[in-house]
Design a protein around this motif. Structure first.
Motif, PDB file in Angstrom:
ATOM      1  N   ARG A  19       0.835  -1.216   0.000  1.00 43.05           N
ATOM      2  CA  ARG A  19       0.000   0.000   0.000  1.00 43.05           C
ATOM      3  C   ARG A  19       0.862   1.256   0.000  1.00 43.05           C
ATOM      4  O   ARG A  19       0.538   2.251  -0.661  1.00 43.05           O
ATOM      5  N   ALA A  20       1.954   1.231   0.758  1.00 42.37           N
ATOM      6  CA  ALA A  20       2.852   2.385   0.792  1.00 42.37           C
ATOM      7  C   ALA A  20       3.506   2.599  -0.570  1.00 42.37           C
ATOM      8  O   ALA A  20       3.655   3.741  -1.033  1.00 42.37           O
ATOM      9  N   GLY A  21       3.906   1.506  -1.220  1.00 41.24           N
ATOM     10  CA  GLY A  21       4.491   1.637  -2.548  1.00 41.24           C
ATOM     11  C   GLY A  21       3.509   2.197  -3.553  1.00 41.24           C
ATOM     12  O   GLY A  21       3.860   3.054  -4.377  1.00 41.24           O
ATOM     13  N   VAL A  22       2.262   1.734  -3.484  1.00 43.07           N
ATOM     14  CA  VAL A  22       1.219   2.244  -4.378  1.00 43.07           C
ATOM     15  C   VAL A  22       0.973   3.724  -4.116  1.00 43.07           C
ATOM     16  O   VAL A  22       0.857   4.529  -5.055  1.00 43.07           O
ATOM     17  N   TRP A  23       0.894   4.095  -2.844  1.00 42.25           N
ATOM     18  CA  TRP A  23       0.689   5.512  -2.484  1.00 42.25           C
ATOM     19  C   TRP A  23       1.790   6.393  -3.079  1.00 42.25           C
ATOM     20  O   TRP A  23       1.523   7.432  -3.683  1.00 42.25           O
ATOM     21  N   LEU A  32       5.987   1.559 -10.558  1.00 44.26           N
ATOM     22  CA  LEU A  32       6.145   0.783  -9.332  1.00 44.26           C
ATOM     23  C   LEU A  32       6.871  -0.521  -9.665  1.00 44.26           C
ATOM     24  O   LEU A  32       6.417  -1.289 -10.520  1.00 44.26           O
ATOM     25  N   THR A  33       7.979  -0.767  -8.985  1.00 44.09           N
ATOM     26  CA  THR A  33       8.706  -2.026  -9.133  1.00 44.09           C
ATOM     27  C   THR A  33       8.571  -2.836  -7.855  1.00 44.09           C
ATOM     28  O   THR A  33       8.942  -2.376  -6.781  1.00 44.09           O
ATOM     29  N   LEU A  34       8.010  -4.031  -7.991  1.00 47.19           N
ATOM     30  CA  LEU A  34       7.862  -4.934  -6.845  1.00 47.19           C
ATOM     31  C   LEU A  34       9.024  -5.914  -6.870  1.00 47.19           C
ATOM     32  O   LEU A  34       9.195  -6.664  -7.839  1.00 47.19           O
ATOM     33  N   GLN A  85       2.775 -11.540  -8.523  1.00 48.84           N
ATOM     34  CA  GLN A  85       1.661 -11.346  -9.458  1.00 48.84           C
ATOM     35  C   GLN A  85       0.403 -10.859  -8.742  1.00 48.84           C
ATOM     36  O   GLN A  85      -0.340 -10.022  -9.259  1.00 48.84           O
ATOM     37  N   ARG A  86       0.172 -11.380  -7.527  1.00 49.14           N
ATOM     38  CA  ARG A  86      -1.014 -10.958  -6.777  1.00 49.14           C
ATOM     39  C   ARG A  86      -0.898  -9.485  -6.365  1.00 49.14           C
ATOM     40  O   ARG A  86      -1.839  -8.705  -6.527  1.00 49.14           O
ATOM     41  N   VAL A  87       0.259  -9.100  -5.840  1.00 49.77           N
ATOM     42  CA  VAL A  87       0.447  -7.717  -5.400  1.00 49.77           C
ATOM     43  C   VAL A  87       0.419  -6.769  -6.597  1.00 49.77           C
ATOM     44  O   VAL A  87      -0.131  -5.661  -6.522  1.00 49.77           O
ATOM     45  N   ASP A  94      -5.567  -0.499  -8.003  1.00 50.29           N
ATOM     46  CA  ASP A  94      -5.545   0.749  -7.232  1.00 50.29           C
ATOM     47  C   ASP A  94      -5.185   1.959  -8.092  1.00 50.29           C
ATOM     48  O   ASP A  94      -5.132   3.080  -7.584  1.00 50.29           O
ATOM     49  N   GLY A  95      -4.868   1.721  -9.349  1.00 51.97           N
ATOM     50  CA  GLY A  95      -4.639   2.852 -10.247  1.00 51.97           C
ATOM     51  C   GLY A  95      -3.228   3.047 -10.744  1.00 51.97           C
ATOM     52  O   GLY A  95      -2.966   3.994 -11.491  1.00 51.97           O
TER      53      GLY A  95
END
Length: 282
Positions: A19-23, A32-34, A85-87, A94-95
């Motif tokens: 969530r913090a990474g998405v924010w 965004l790189t996971l 893949q899930r995240v 989330d956009g």
């Protein structure tokens, strides 16, 4: 374009880190790189059995244990990929338009450093799932803070987009660099700012403090200024709690009392105890 490097490990804190990474990705309009790393080295423990069994039995047992290690490695790889893949799917929902997943074998710090030229912000959890198993992401924080040239967002067990942040300012050079990054960064723009200082021996601290407050205000931030006294840890913690501040910002490294407190020998202890996210600036 530089990216938001978000480190996930499948622990209970992963959702908050994501969530913090998405924010951050949405706020800064960055990809965004996971990142997920497989660090565990499977050991079959054959040496412990030497002498306890015969050579024939040992060879068979070693073969079975090796096969078991290989199965564990394949499962870990598969679980990591499914996690990514899930995240990633949740981030897109989330956009976040640009999401990539990376899975690496080996040390997390090395993996993050290899992405340095593409990094805008590093996001990682404060600790792993089990406090007694402080071997995952959390154990890398101090090393990462000393090596990384980019801001690091350290996320506690629960994260929500902050509506206020506090920046501790002591008038010294690294504090000015941290302030400048807040002014230029954009991540914290639109969020209520609390600029605080603990009295020290820095010359002309009061004038510098006022200039810092003016610079933040001119940038459009809603600034509340406060002078604190006493023990640094207690003063800042009490202020954070009294004003329900949802994120703290601090410079890293140096020789002042303030910076030694934040990134000296008490670094991990402070990070563990902070109830809110922290942004460490270099």
């Amino acid at each position: 374009m530089t990216k938001i490097i978000t480190c996930i490990d499948g622990s209970a804190i992963t959702s908050s880190v994501a969530r913090a990474g998405v924010w951050a990705a949405l706020k800064l309009n960055r990809p965004l790189t996971l990142l997920h790393t497989l660090e565990k080295h499977y050991q079959h423990g054959a040496d412990d059995l030497t002498g306890a069994i015969g050579l024939g039995a040992q060879a068979v047992l070693l073969e079975q244990l090796t096969e078991l290690d290989e199965q564990k490695a394949r499962l870990a790889l598969q679980l990591g990929d499914e996690l990514l893949q899930r995240v990633a799917a949740e981030a897109r929902n989330d956009g976040v338009e640009a999401v990539e997943t990376l899975q690496r074998h080996g040390d997390l710090i090395e993996a993050v450093m290899n992405l340095e030229s593409d990094t805008r912000l590093i996001v990682l959890g404060r600790c792993s799932q089990q406090r007694d198993n402080f071997q995952a992401i959390g154990s890398h924080i101090e090393t990462l803070l000393r090596k990384a040239c980019h801001p690091v967002l350290i996320v506690p067990a629960h994260f929500q987009p902050p509506t206020s942040f506090m920046i501790a300012y002591d008038g010294r050079e690294s504090a000015d660099r941290a302030l400048q990054k807040v002014l230029e960064g954009g991540l914290l723009h639109g969020i209520d700012c609390h600029l605080v200082s603990v009295k020290n021996n820095e010359p002309e601290l009061e004038n510098k403090f006022q200039q810092a407050a003016s610079a933040l205000t001119e940038k459009g931030l809603n600034v509340t200024s406060a002078w604190l006294e006493g023990d640094i840890h207690n003063a800042l913690s009490e202020y954070q709690q009294a004003h329900h501040i949802e994120l703290m910002v601090m410079g890293a490294f140096g020789h002042s009392r303030l910076r030694q407190f934040f990134v000296g020998s008490n670094t991990l202890k402070m990070i563990e105890k902070s109830p809110v996210p922290l942004i460490i600036l270099r």
